[in-house]
Design a protein around this motif. Structure first.
Motif, PDB file in Angstrom:
ATOM      1  N   THR A   1     -11.720  43.477  24.487  1.00 27.31           N
ATOM      2  CA  THR A   1     -11.503  43.913  25.868  1.00 27.31           C
ATOM      3  C   THR A   1     -11.452  45.429  26.015  1.00 27.31           C
ATOM      4  O   THR A   1     -11.523  45.932  27.133  1.00 27.31           O
ATOM      5  CB  THR A   1     -10.204  43.311  26.425  1.00 27.31           C
ATOM      6  N   LYS A   2     -11.338  46.148  24.892  1.00 27.88           N
ATOM      7  CA  LYS A   2     -11.339  47.612  25.001  1.00 27.88           C
ATOM      8  C   LYS A   2     -12.740  48.153  25.244  1.00 27.88           C
ATOM      9  O   LYS A   2     -12.907  49.342  25.532  1.00 27.88           O
ATOM     10  CB  LYS A   2     -10.736  48.244  23.745  1.00 27.88           C
TER      11      LYS A   2
ATOM     12  N   GLU B   1     -13.707  42.862  15.301  1.00 30.72           N
ATOM     13  CA  GLU B   1     -12.786  43.431  16.283  1.00 30.72           C
ATOM     14  C   GLU B   1     -11.814  42.365  16.779  1.00 30.72           C
ATOM     15  O   GLU B   1     -12.223  41.290  17.222  1.00 30.72           O
ATOM     16  CB  GLU B   1     -13.556  44.014  17.469  1.00 30.72           C
ATOM     17  N   ASP B   2     -10.522  42.672  16.723  1.00 27.60           N
ATOM     18  CA  ASP B   2      -9.520  41.743  17.232  1.00 27.60           C
ATOM     19  C   ASP B   2      -9.482  41.725  18.757  1.00 27.60           C
ATOM     20  O   ASP B   2      -9.155  40.703  19.366  1.00 27.60           O
ATOM     21  CB  ASP B   2      -8.130  42.113  16.704  1.00 27.60           C
ATOM     22  N   ASP B   3      -9.820  42.866  19.369  1.00 32.28           N
ATOM     23  CA  ASP B   3      -9.706  42.979  20.826  1.00 32.28           C
ATOM     24  C   ASP B   3     -10.997  43.552  21.393  1.00 32.28           C
ATOM     25  O   ASP B   3     -11.219  44.766  21.374  1.00 32.28           O
ATOM     26  CB  ASP B   3      -8.521  43.879  21.191  1.00 32.28           C
TER      27      ASP B   3
ATOM     28  N   SER C   1     -11.368  34.996  25.696  1.00 34.22           N
ATOM     29  CA  SER C   1     -10.633  36.232  25.963  1.00 34.22           C
ATOM     30  C   SER C   1      -9.619  36.041  27.080  1.00 34.22           C
ATOM     31  O   SER C   1      -9.789  35.205  27.977  1.00 34.22           O
ATOM     32  CB  SER C   1     -11.629  37.339  26.338  1.00 34.22           C
ATOM     33  N   GLU C   2      -8.551  36.827  27.031  1.00 30.32           N
ATOM     34  CA  GLU C   2      -7.556  36.817  28.103  1.00 30.32           C
ATOM     35  C   GLU C   2      -8.016  37.648  29.300  1.00 30.32           C
ATOM     36  O   GLU C   2      -7.434  37.551  30.379  1.00 30.32           O
ATOM     37  CB  GLU C   2      -6.218  37.364  27.586  1.00 30.32           C
ATOM     38  N   SER C   3      -9.044  38.464  29.105  1.00 30.18           N
ATOM     39  CA  SER C   3      -9.565  39.294  30.194  1.00 30.18           C
ATOM     40  C   SER C   3     -10.525  38.480  31.050  1.00 30.18           C
ATOM     41  O   SER C   3     -11.500  37.913  30.551  1.00 30.18           O
ATOM     42  CB  SER C   3     -10.299  40.514  29.616  1.00 30.18           C
TER      43      SER C   3
END
Length: 564
Positions: free
Chosen positions: A204-205, A200-202, A250-252
């Motif tokens: 944060t979802k 998974e690239d993201d 992560s940016e989150s």
């Protein structure tokens, strides 16, 4: 055939309308059962549309309410509806069409959700055995549902973006590995799920609470399967470290914090207390120090995933503290409980009904007496000394240390994450790295490490002040003054004083920013220097991460005793 298809289409419309306007009593309606059975008998676009739109609402309408197990006719209809839903989902999982999304996955997840009100538990009026029956039907040789699920996750991971559904499917897989003694399909599911999350690239979802649950599910599943496939636990440990690294980068902010908490779990999971002290039990001979069994120790490491602690009392009784798998009929899932027992007679004295999310560690509080045992139940304390765990790739503490150094995890935490939660995690990791790397340092390097460690402690104490959203407090600042009386001169004096205070605070803040940046640069340089040193020493044979990976002692047998 045309007449039966026409009747089926009319029934799908009627049941769909009844579900939409809630005029249909789903759980007691034979029409619902007939409509689902027609989906299997009369495959067509209308059948697909009906199952896509209504199977999940039907399943949830049934399982979100309690039905007394004595209502036999209603329970019989519910069981038939759930069985038919399992059959539809299994058939759809095997659909070879590359563009057709499996729309019944969420309904399948709901059927396997052990917290649904309908299942309840064996002590209440619930029907937990129905969930077990559905898992057995899905995994039966005629369905091979778990094999099809493994293939689907591996080939179509994009369909599993609903991570709470993935959690419920993994829970069912864990229970199937016990109830049906499945190995191959659960192995494939665990590997496909790990590949899916790392791909998974993201991240944060995904909500962090479900990321934790899925990671924990995989840990439980791989731990069980490692009895027959030891390398699977090594694969999981590597996955866990890689996932944690993605999270702390992560940016989150929420996912960073979760990743930092995972670092603490990683450190705890790579070692085991060498002893537990049992205190306050009604039976005096149960109290005392329980040492980890030598049968599970190999080259100074705990080499088995299932562990036992032993003690011989002053009166000669041999006692054990160990986890036991609970597979009682009527339970909605398989749990691991802990027991204090006699190792010679098998008599149980005290037990702990452990939460599945906490079964990796021996519980310290909330023990209970076995029927007839002498009150009160005990409390436990764990020793500060530990033994490292070992997997197929060697000592887990050394593997974690190598991962942290090579990826500059400490530098990432300090460089990217500045608040109190991050600092607690950095201190936890710094203490671990200091313990692991101190034996390899020269006296000069040790002095430098201690000096920088003290600097980090100072930084950790002042950063909450620097990052506080409240008023900045210095040694020269004054407490906030009460609001002055309403006169012009008072207001002007107060405003001028506030301006001077603001300017002073801004100058102090700017000076501390440069000091902070200097420390962070020094911290990164320290990590780079340490990595270089460790690499040179490793190349010259001074340290070896895999040095403990020699002949393994036989793994201790996992207890599968049914307790009542």
């Amino acid at each position: 055939m045309s007449q039966s298809l026409a009747a089926a289409k009319a029934l799908w419309i009627e049941v769909g309308d009844g579900v939409d306007d809630k005029s249909l009593t789903v759980f007691s309606s034979n029409k619902v059962l007939s409509a689902l059975q027609c989906v299997i008998r009369c495959p067509c676009k209308e059948a697909q549309r009906f199952s896509d739109m209504y199977m999940k609402p039907i399943v949830n309408a049934i399982l979100d309410q309690q039905v007394d197990r004595n209502e036999k006719d209603t329970n019989k209809t519910i069981a038939a509806i759930l069985r038919t839903s399992i059959d539809i989902a299994t058939k759809e999982l095997t659909n070879p069409c590359k563009t057709k999304k499996c729309s019944t996955l969420e309904a399948l997840g709901s059927i396997f959700d052990k917290k649904k009100a309908y299942y309840g538990d064996s002590e209440s009026s619930g029907n937990p055995q129905v969930r077990v029956d559905m898992i057995m039907r899905f995994g039966h040789s005629s369905h091979k549902g778990f094999h099809h699920l493994a293939t689907r996750i591996a080939q179509r991971p994009s369909e599993f973006t609903n991570i709470d559904t993935l959690h419920f499917l993994l829970l069912a897989t864990i229970d199937a590995s016990f109830v049906l003694s499945l190995d191959e399909a659960p192995r494939r599911i665990s590997r496909a799920t790990m590949d899916h999350l790392l791909g998974e690239d993201d991240l944060t979802k995904y909500p962090t609470q479900y990321l934790y649950l899925v990671r924990h599910d995989l840990q439980r599943l791989c731990k069980k399967l490692s009895l027959s496939t030891p390398q699977l636990m090594s694969e999981f440990n590597q996955f866990w470290r890689s996932l944690t690294l993605k999270l702390i980068k992560s940016e989150s902010q929420q996912h960073k914090l979760f990743g930092l908490k995972e670092i603490e779990y990683l450190i705890d999971a790579c070692r085991l207390p060498e002893a537990y002290i049992v205190k306050g039990a009604g039976y005096e001979f149960v109290n005392g120090r329980y040492e980890i069994s030598p049968l599970v120790i190999s080259n100074g490491c705990v080499s088995a995933q299932t562990f036992t602690y032993e003690r011989t009392s002053d009166c000669g009784k041999k006692l054990i503290l160990q986890p036991c798998l609970m597979t009682e009929p009527g339970k909605s899932h398989c749990d691991v409980w802990f027991y204090l027992s006699s190792s010679t007679t098998g008599v149980d004295y005290y037990f702990h009904e452990t939460n599945p999310n906490e079964e990796q560690a021996v519980p310290l509080r909330d023990w209970k007496c076995i029927g007839g045992s002498k009150h009160p139940p005990p409390t436990l304390e764990q020793s500060s000394n530990t033994n490292p765990f070992k997997d197929e790739k060697g000592n887990l503490e050394k593997q974690l240390n190598k991962w942290a150094v090579e990826n500059d995890v400490y530098g990432i935490i300090l460089g990217r994450c500045i608040n109190e939660s991050h600092l607690r995690a950095s201190a936890f990791l710094r203490n671990f790295l200091s313990k692991m790397n101190t034996p390899n340092l020269t006296s000069e390097q040790l002095a430098l490490s201690n000096s920088l460690g003290q600097g980090a402690s100072v930084l950790e104490s002042i950063l909450p002040l620097l990052t506080s959203t409240g008023p900045t407090i210095s040694s020269q600042s004054q407490p906030l003054q009460p609001i002055p009386s309403p006169s012009a001169s008072s207001y002007l004096t107060a405003i001028e004083a506030a301006k001077q205070r603001l300017l002073s605070a801004q100058r102090w803040n700017e000076s501390m920013k440069s000091a902070l940046q200097g420390y962070l640069d020094a911290s990164r340089e320290l990590q780079a220097a340490r990595s270089s040193l460790l690499e040179l020493e490793r190349n010259h044979g001074i340290i070896d991460v895999d040095a403990d990976d020699e002949d393994e002692a036989p793994q201790a047998k996992r207890s599968k005793t049914n307790k009542s």
